[in-house]
Design an enzyme around this catalytic site. Structure first.
Site, short mmCIF file in Angstrom:
data_model
loop_
_atom_site.label_atom_id
_atom_site.label_comp_id
_atom_site.label_asym_id
_atom_site.label_seq_id
_atom_site.Cartn_x
_atom_site.Cartn_y
_atom_site.Cartn_z
N ASP A 251 -36.10 21.25 -20.46
CA ASP A 251 -35.62 21.14 -21.84
C ASP A 251 -34.09 20.98 -21.89
O ASP A 251 -33.35 21.93 -21.63
CB ASP A 251 -36.06 22.39 -22.62
CG ASP A 251 -35.72 22.35 -24.09
OD1 ASP A 251 -34.94 21.46 -24.51
OD2 ASP A 251 -36.21 23.22 -24.84
N HIS B 219 -32.91 21.96 -26.51
CA HIS B 219 -32.64 23.27 -27.12
C HIS B 219 -31.60 24.02 -26.30
O HIS B 219 -31.14 23.52 -25.29
CB HIS B 219 -33.96 24.07 -27.22
CG HIS B 219 -34.96 23.36 -28.06
ND1 HIS B 219 -36.02 22.65 -27.54
CD2 HIS B 219 -35.03 23.20 -29.40
CE1 HIS B 219 -36.71 22.09 -28.53
NE2 HIS B 219 -36.12 22.41 -29.67
N SER C 279 -36.41 22.28 -34.81
CA SER C 279 -36.35 23.47 -33.95
C SER C 279 -34.92 23.87 -33.60
O SER C 279 -34.68 25.00 -33.15
CB SER C 279 -37.17 23.24 -32.68
OG SER C 279 -36.77 22.04 -32.07
#
Ligand SMILES: *[C@@H]1O[C@H](CO)[C@@H](O)[C@H](O)[C@H]1NC(C)=O
Ligand SMILES: *[C@@H]1O[C@H](CO)[C@@H](O)[C@H](O)[C@H]1NC(C)=O
Ligand SMILES: *[C@@H]1O[C@H](CO)[C@@H](O)[C@H](O)[C@H]1NC(C)=O
Ligand SMILES: *[C@@H]1O[C@H](CO)[C@@H](O)[C@H](O)[C@H]1NC(C)=O
Length: 360
Positions: free
Chosen positions: A335, A338, A119
């Site tokens: 998170d 990311h 990702s």
């Protein structure tokens, strides 16, 4: 940083590298430069600092239709602070070339730029699509979901992405899904159509079992429940390297390897024990990262250095380590892996652009 020796080419080292590129295809070359003319060639793009720049961000996330995960759009997710949007990477020895999206599209006419990996590759692909879209907002673009392929029609440029968290194949067999350290044949089919390839694979090697997309690892003839992941990653990277060596003509195609992407889960790495990226609003202003390099960086360098074909190491680890403020954090379930868009991935793409300008 260990990368200095390799990436910071002075004129002398530069000539050796050029010579190696010209003469020997049997020696591994990590490309840092192949254009002797400008100052870029003598500058280590990856050693420098973040400077506050009010002209940033480079685009407004609200007008970018290509942000594929809501978590990446931190403004939309409700993140209130904005300084993290306004840092520009300044290499010590030069300025990073300004990103001219229209010029990029002209240079890439007819080409496909493909991000391969997990990702983080999606994060970077979205960023490049946003940067280009911001430059030519009225040009005709087609976007195909779910592959996430963005085609800029007037320039015939495609920016796309293939999911391959481990680069090597995961094959469904009778016993279950097998992660094959020796095989990249299946995934490689997807990569053959690309002109510029940016590979990234680390986070899934380094994580423990939850959510993993395989049941067994095959190492040679052995089928294993699990194994030392660092060793598995090294084997897989060698398999990938053999694929590149036998499938890529460097006169036509450019291959980049994305350096190990850091996470910010452990505050002791930057001198704030007990904290994570959550609540961080400023980068670390430092010339070294207290937590040191990521151990697997040396595996990447070792594999790239053993290859016959030139691969450019986009050595983003250190500069990204400094950006504890760049994650979605609490605005996307805590998170710290990311990155917000606009944000740090834009700089990765400015570096990709600089590398493409150098490497011709
Ligand atoms: C777009 O680029 C591809 C790949 O180079 C090429 O095959 C195709 O003919 C191009 N299309 C147009 C309309 O120029
Ligand atoms: C894009 O189109 C809009 C509306 O037609 C116009 O206002 C704007 O100036 C155009 N932008 C560019 C960069 O051409
Ligand atoms: C895995 O292998 C690496 C490299 O050989 C080694 O440094 C590391 O200690 C090993 N990890 C474990 C958990 O055994
Ligand atoms: C790798 O995994 C270990 C153990 O879960 C974790 O402590 C470390 O932060 C991870 N490293 C990176 C760079 O993601």
């Amino acid at each position: 940083m260990g990368s200095k020796a390799r990436m910071g080419f002075g004129p002398l080292l530069f000539h050796c590298v050029l010579l190696a590129l010209l003469v020997a295809s049997s020696h591994g070359v990590i490309v840092g430069s192949s254009n002797g003319g400008g100052s870029l060639a003598e500058c280590n793009l990856f050693q420098g600092s973040w400077v506050y720049d009010e002209s940033y961000p480079l685009y407004d996330s609200a007008s970018c239709p290509f942000i594929s995960s809501i978590g990446f759009d931190c403004l939309k997710s409700g993140r209130p602070d904005r300084k993290y949007l306004q840092y520009r990477w300044k290499p010590d020895g030069c300025d990073l070339p300004r990103f001219d999206g229209e010029d990029f599209l002209q240079r890439m006419r007819g080409k496909t730029i493909t991000f391969v990996g997990d990702s983080i590759s999606k994060n970077q692909r979205d960023s490049l699509a946003c940067l280009l879209h911001a430059a030519v907002p009225n040009t005709s673009v087609s976007y195909s979901d779910p592959s996430g392929s963005v085609h800029f029609k007037d320039y015939n440029v495609t920016v796309t992405r293939f999911l391959a968290q481990y680069l090597v194949d995961i094959v469904p067999e009778k016993i279950g899904r097998v992660l094959k350290l020796d095989s990249v044949q299946q995934n490689g089919q997807d990569w053959l159509g690309a002109d510029v390839l940016i590979f990234n694979s680390f986070l899934w090697w380094n994580r423990s079992n939850p959510g993993r997309p395989w049941d067994y690892i095959q190492d040679g003839n052995n089928i294993l429940n699990d194994m030392n992941r660092t060793e598995a990653m090294a084997k897989a990277l060698n398999t990938w390297a053999r694929w590149v060596d036998s499938n890529i003509d460097p006169n036509i195609k450019k291959v980049f390897y994305f350096g190990i992407p850091p996470i910010h889960m452990h505050g002791e790495d930057w001198g704030e024990r007990g904290k994570t990226c959550v609540g961080q609003t400023e980068p670390l202003m430092a010339t070294t990262y207290p937590g040191g390099p990521i151990p697997q960086e040396s595996i990447v360098r070792g594999v790239l250095g053993s290859m016959a074909k030139p691969v450019y190491l986009l050595d983003i680890t250190f500069l990204t380590q400094l950006r504890k403020d760049g994650h979605p954090g609490r605005y996307s379930g805590g998170d710290c892996t990311h990155w917000c868009l606009a944000g740090v991935p834009d700089t990765w793409n400015l570096l990709l652009n600089a590398a493409l300008l150098e490497w011709n």
